[in-house]
Design an enzyme around this catalytic site. Sequence first.
Site, PDB file in Angstrom:
ATOM      1  N   GLU A  80       0.822  -1.215   0.061  1.00 51.69           N
ATOM      2  CA  GLU A  80      -0.065   0.155  -0.041  1.00 51.69           C
ATOM      3  C   GLU A  80       0.887   1.248   0.098  1.00 51.69           C
ATOM      4  OE1 GLU A  80      -2.925  -0.219  -0.702  1.00 51.69           O
ATOM      5  OE2 GLU A  80      -3.517  -2.530   0.201  1.00 51.69           O
ATOM      6  N   ARG A  90     -17.927  -1.086   4.558  1.00 46.18           N
ATOM      7  CA  ARG A  90     -18.984  -1.949   3.782  1.00 46.18           C
ATOM      8  C   ARG A  90     -19.542  -2.792   4.994  1.00 46.18           C
ATOM      9  NH1 ARG A  90     -17.155  -6.899   2.532  1.00 46.18           N
ATOM     10  NH2 ARG A  90     -14.965  -7.350   2.614  1.00 46.18           N
ATOM     11  N   CYS A 143      -8.327  -1.524   8.104  1.00 43.53           N
ATOM     12  CA  CYS A 143      -6.804  -1.601   7.502  1.00 43.53           C
ATOM     13  C   CYS A 143      -6.490  -0.114   7.401  1.00 43.53           C
ATOM     14  CB  CYS A 143      -6.710  -2.463   6.437  1.00 43.53           C
ATOM     15  SG  CYS A 143      -6.899  -4.312   6.973  1.00 43.53           S
ATOM     16  N   HIS A 167      -1.170  -5.487   2.376  1.00 44.44           N
ATOM     17  CA  HIS A 167      -2.440  -6.496   2.337  1.00 44.44           C
ATOM     18  C   HIS A 167      -1.848  -7.956   1.719  1.00 44.44           C
ATOM     19  CE1 HIS A 167      -5.611  -3.429   2.716  1.00 44.44           C
ATOM     20  NE2 HIS A 167      -5.996  -4.278   3.729  1.00 44.44           N
TER      21      HIS A 167
END
Length: 207
Positions: A80, A90, A143, A167
């Site tokens: 990332e 979500r 995260c 990730h």
Amino acid sequence: MGKVFITGFEPFDGDRQNSSLELIQKLSGEKLAGACIVTKALPCVFGEALDVLLQEINHVQPNVVICLGQLKGAAEITIERVALNLIDARIPDNKGNQPIDVPVIKRGPVAYWSSLPVKAITNELQRNRIPAKVSQSAGTYVCNSVFYGLMHTLITQNRSIRAGFIHLPALPEQVVGSGLPSMHLDLLVKAMRIVIQTVLSHGEDDQ
């Protein structure tokens, strides 16, 4: 001897495993490239995860912090590059919280860059035939909130700790029958050792 502090997350969203947690359990206590690896599992809970992370950083006093999370459906290890000041969950976290369209830090900057050599890491993993790519978004779940909160704290406190987020794909046993990609734990362990060695041998400006 320096210290590399690596975190993973507890299982979430009904899963019994999390590849990041399984990985840090394999690495805990190792010595690599002149550094001692210290690990910690974080709760998959908004706010609490960052609190635990920052408390442990103050205790461990590491030179490098690498936070790991799981991205089910990913076929590669994703390095990332950017942490966004946004939470847009979500799904609920492990305590049922589901913030929508709120900042990680009120009045904080829109984003922070990773201070890890993201391209050098990606290139080195690929050179070792491990699927990897640079990612321009860590999402808007726990995260990313940990990633953003970490970078905000280190930068605003002017602390000379290099840090970032990676990730990982799910483990094969997590996606049996689903058709989703995965990566074996042994390969994830090999990859993380390469990541650590690359971070310790490259500067941030090598990106």
